[in-house]
Design a protein around this motif. Structure first.
Motif, short mmCIF file in Angstrom:
data_model
loop_
_atom_site.label_atom_id
_atom_site.label_comp_id
_atom_site.label_asym_id
_atom_site.label_seq_id
_atom_site.Cartn_x
_atom_site.Cartn_y
_atom_site.Cartn_z
N ILE A 159 -2.08 -7.32 -1.04
CA ILE A 159 -0.82 -7.70 -1.32
C ILE A 159 0.14 -6.85 -1.09
O ILE A 159 -0.05 -5.43 -1.62
CB ILE A 159 -0.84 -8.21 -2.61
CG1 ILE A 159 0.75 -8.85 -2.94
CG2 ILE A 159 -1.12 -7.44 -3.82
CD1 ILE A 159 0.74 -9.85 -4.14
N PHE A 211 1.21 -10.10 7.32
CA PHE A 211 2.39 -9.66 7.40
C PHE A 211 3.51 -10.66 7.44
O PHE A 211 4.63 -10.46 7.76
CB PHE A 211 2.80 -8.98 8.74
CG PHE A 211 2.07 -7.38 9.06
CD1 PHE A 211 2.61 -6.65 8.07
CD2 PHE A 211 1.39 -7.11 10.01
CE1 PHE A 211 2.34 -5.29 8.13
CE2 PHE A 211 0.99 -5.84 10.09
CZ PHE A 211 1.54 -5.10 9.23
N ARG A 237 2.69 6.09 6.23
CA ARG A 237 1.64 7.05 5.91
C ARG A 237 0.44 7.19 6.97
O ARG A 237 0.04 8.36 6.89
CB ARG A 237 1.02 6.83 4.57
CG ARG A 237 0.46 5.63 4.40
CD ARG A 237 0.16 5.42 2.97
NE ARG A 237 -0.79 4.14 2.68
CZ ARG A 237 -0.62 3.03 2.54
NH1 ARG A 237 0.59 2.52 2.71
NH2 ARG A 237 -1.60 2.19 2.07
C1 F6R Z 1 -3.29 -5.92 6.14
C2 F6R Z 1 -2.17 -6.70 5.39
C3 F6R Z 1 -1.15 -6.48 4.50
C4 F6R Z 1 -1.81 -5.30 3.37
C5 F6R Z 1 -0.62 -5.19 2.38
C6 F6R Z 1 -1.21 -4.22 1.38
O1 F6R Z 1 -4.01 -6.40 7.04
O2 F6R Z 1 -2.20 -7.85 6.04
O3 F6R Z 1 -0.82 -7.66 3.91
O4 F6R Z 1 -2.96 -6.19 2.60
O5 F6R Z 1 0.35 -4.31 3.16
O6 F6R Z 1 -1.48 -2.96 1.88
P1 F6R Z 1 -2.29 -1.79 1.42
O7 F6R Z 1 -3.77 -2.15 0.80
O8 F6R Z 1 -2.21 -0.66 2.10
O9 F6R Z 1 -1.35 -1.40 -0.09
#
Ligand code: F6R
Length: 249
Positions: free
Chosen positions: A133, A141, A167
């Motif tokens: 999330i 996205f 990052r």
């Molecule tokens: C990745 C995706 C995004 C990530 C979200 C959280 O395929 O669809 O929705 O799940 O941006 O990213 P992290 O896990 O890096 O905090």
């Protein structure tokens, strides 16, 4: 929505891996929906460890990833295709031809989106969709404001999402401006959803997800309309929650 509180990132990854492995082992054929980003990396490492130690097989598994950057080829080190190979596919026995990720280099991007949803449908749909999330509530996205009826589509990434993902790149300018994402309607068609969240940066999002109202301004809130969602989140991510009635440990 079932909410499982765990201690920290490591425990989240272990509990999520046990959850997913129990489904993979029980089925003759299973279709997983997979996410990228920092959150599922620990889960994928647990699956790799299990594969090496216990030889759990993924020959009968197929997968569909949530999203891909537009403009990056599958072998670009920042593409999600590359991420999935590095973080999971190259280390387990899933047949690569069973793995699906939208192509960010397709000549006809709209056609690619439509074909992706059709492919998911023709494979019988996603049995278990893993989600992270965004701090603004995005899933895939699908940024705030995305229609709950959206199929797989092309999105312009918000500045906050590009910043969060910078990052992984040398500079924010290198983060692509657009992506293909499974839509909210596509995600909701999954038979079961497993959302993972860890750490301070997810506190607001978890509070809104569990205690807020369902609104397109906070895409993940739509998960409250799905009948089979499990959230595994750590203490830090859940620190702002008042409604602890939902928690099981
Ligand atoms: C990745 C995706 C995004 C990530 C979200 C959280 O395929 O669809 O929705 O799940 O941006 O990213 P992290 O896990 O890096 O905090």
């Amino acid at each position: 929505m079932k909410l499982i509180e765990v201690k920290d990132y490591q425990e989240m990854s272990r509990v999520a891996a046990d959850y997913l492995l129990s489904k993979v082992k029980k089925s003759n054929k299973i279709t997983l929906g997979l996410a990228t980003g920092g959150t599922p990396q620990g889960l994928y490492q647990e699956l790799i460890n299990d594969h090496q130690e216990n030889k759990t097989s993924y020959q009968h598994v197929s997968s569909f990833n949530l999203d891909e950057y537009i403009g990056l080829s599958g072998n670009h080190p920042n593409s999600y295709c590359h991420y999935m190979k590095e973080n999971l596919f190259n280390h387990i026995d899933i047949p690569l031809e069973n793995t699906h990720i939208p192509s960010g280099k397709a000549a006809d991007l709209d056609g690619e989106c439509q074909a992706y949803d059709e492919k998911i449908h023709s494979e019988g749909g996603i049995d278990l969709q893993v989600l992270g999330i965004g701090s603004n509530g995005h899933i895939g996205f699908n940024e705030p404001g995305t229609s709950f009826d959206s199929p797989t589509h092309i999105v312009e990434l918000t500045p906050s999402t590009r910043e969060a993902n910078a990052r992984y790149f040398d500079s924010i300018e290198e983060v692509p401006s657009h992506a293909i994402t499974m839509g909210i309607a596509s995600i909701l068609k999954s038979k079961e959803i497993l959302l993972l969240a860890s750490g301070h940066s997810k506190q607001d999002a978890m509070k809104k997800l569990v205690e807020g109202k369902i609104s397109e301004d906070f895409p993940a809130s739509v998960l409250n309309r799905h009948s089979n969602v499990t959230v595994i989140a750590d203490e830090e991510a859940l620190a702002l929650l008042k409604n602890h009635k939902l928690l099981t440990r």
